[in-house]
Design a protein around this motif. Structure first.
Motif, PDB file in Angstrom:
ATOM      1  N   SER A  84       0.840  -1.212   0.000  1.00 43.46           N
ATOM      2  CA  SER A  84       0.000   0.000   0.000  1.00 43.46           C
ATOM      3  C   SER A  84       0.870   1.255   0.000  1.00 43.46           C
ATOM      4  N   GLY A 171      -3.537  -2.751  -3.246  1.00 47.19           N
ATOM      5  CA  GLY A 171      -4.953  -3.077  -3.346  1.00 47.19           C
ATOM      6  C   GLY A 171      -5.623  -2.324  -4.476  1.00 47.19           C
ATOM      7  N   ASP A 174      -7.627   0.938  -3.193  1.00 48.84           N
ATOM      8  CA  ASP A 174      -6.910   1.907  -2.357  1.00 48.84           C
ATOM      9  C   ASP A 174      -7.306   3.321  -2.771  1.00 48.84           C
ATOM     10  N   ILE A 188      -4.220  -6.993  -4.672  1.00 50.06           N
ATOM     11  CA  ILE A 188      -5.199  -7.595  -3.773  1.00 50.06           C
ATOM     12  C   ILE A 188      -6.587  -7.115  -4.175  1.00 50.06           C
ATOM     13  N   ASN A 190     -10.234  -5.976  -4.038  1.00 53.47           N
ATOM     14  CA  ASN A 190     -11.007  -5.248  -3.014  1.00 53.47           C
ATOM     15  C   ASN A 190     -10.134  -4.753  -1.864  1.00 53.47           C
ATOM     16  N   GLY A 191      -8.852  -4.665  -2.101  1.00 56.27           N
ATOM     17  CA  GLY A 191      -7.941  -4.216  -1.049  1.00 56.27           C
ATOM     18  C   GLY A 191      -7.876  -2.711  -0.941  1.00 56.27           C
ATOM     19  N   MET A 195      -5.747  -2.749   4.057  1.00 52.87           N
ATOM     20  CA  MET A 195      -5.831  -4.185   3.774  1.00 52.87           C
ATOM     21  C   MET A 195      -4.813  -5.001   4.555  1.00 52.87           C
ATOM     22  N   ASN A 198      -7.448  -6.067   7.221  1.00 56.20           N
ATOM     23  CA  ASN A 198      -8.660  -6.792   6.843  1.00 56.20           C
ATOM     24  C   ASN A 198      -8.457  -7.812   5.726  1.00 56.20           C
ATOM     25  N   GLN A 199      -7.263  -7.854   5.125  1.00 56.98           N
ATOM     26  CA  GLN A 199      -6.956  -8.911   4.163  1.00 56.98           C
ATOM     27  C   GLN A 199      -5.555  -9.462   4.425  1.00 56.98           C
TER      28      GLN A 199
END
Length: 215
Positions: A84, A171, A174, A188, A190-191, A195, A198-199
């Motif tokens: 990210s 993601g 983002d 990723i 839906n990152g 994330m 949550n991932q």
């Protein structure tokens, strides 16, 4: 295997707690107070001085990824993994450049965003009450005076050097650093910018594959 971790803007080592990396010895390079008007290069040098191993592996989150790149410009590194994040000024969205001339980041501190539920949901991608609370706790544990300094360094970041041994995980949702502006090795689905929490399972798998050369 020792791996150095550098957290993101407004974050401490708790940002990595959801990762499943049991085979890794985590060494957290926590943020230190910046000196008055210190450059990102000078700060990176002070961070690098705390690394004891030769050719270290560094994992950086968000601004921590940018810092990992600056460190890799100073010392030899075995591997840099950024999550990210952005690799240089060419991957920062255009609105970051606007802040060089109109300092919105000095008017609206990140702590205020962290206390705004809608802002957290949109910018960071938090998905439930537990994640929101985790984000607030992470922000509240930030080194005093660090956020304003770091944001100012991000919007003025001029880096164009990308380490050859760098892997970028990003993601596709983002909002802070949109995927359309970066070239990511792993995407990723839906990152969001949060994330890492949550991932974490997907990211943990990718990191393990990179570190242990599984693909």
């Amino acid at each position: 295997m020792k791996v150095y971790f550098i957290s993101g803007l407004g974050a401490d080592e708790k940002a990595f707690q959801a990762l499943d990396l049991s085979a890794v010895e985590k060494i957290h390079l926590n943020w230190i107070p910046p000196l008055h008007k210190e450059s990102i290069e000078s700060y990176a040098k002070r961070m690098a001085e705390r690394i004891e191993e030769e050719n270290p592996i560094i994992i950086g989150l968000s601004f921590g990824g940018m810092m990992a790149i600056e460190i890799a410009k100073i010392i030899s590194v075995q591997q840099v993994i950024i999550i990210s994040s952005a690799k240089g000024k060419m991957e920062l969205p255009p609105y970051f450049s606007i802040c060089r001339y109109i300092p919105f980041h000095k008017i609206l501190p990140i702590r205020a965003i962290g206390l705004n539920e809608k802002a957290m949901l949109y910018i960071f991608g938090t998905r439930n009450e537990e994640q929101k609370q985790n984000l607030i706790n992470i922000i509240n544990n930030t080194v005093e005076g660090f956020n304003n300094w770091a944001i100012d360094r991000i919007v003025k970041w001029k880096n164009t050097v990308v380490p050859k041994n760098l892997v970028h995980i990003h993601g596709d949702s983002d909002k802070l650093l949109p995927l359309g502006y970066v070239k990511s090795d792993y995407v990723i689905s839906n990152g969001g910018h949060f994330m890492i929490v949550n991932q974490a399972k997907d990211i943990s798998t990718i990191i393990q594959n990179i570190l242990f050369k599984k693909g």
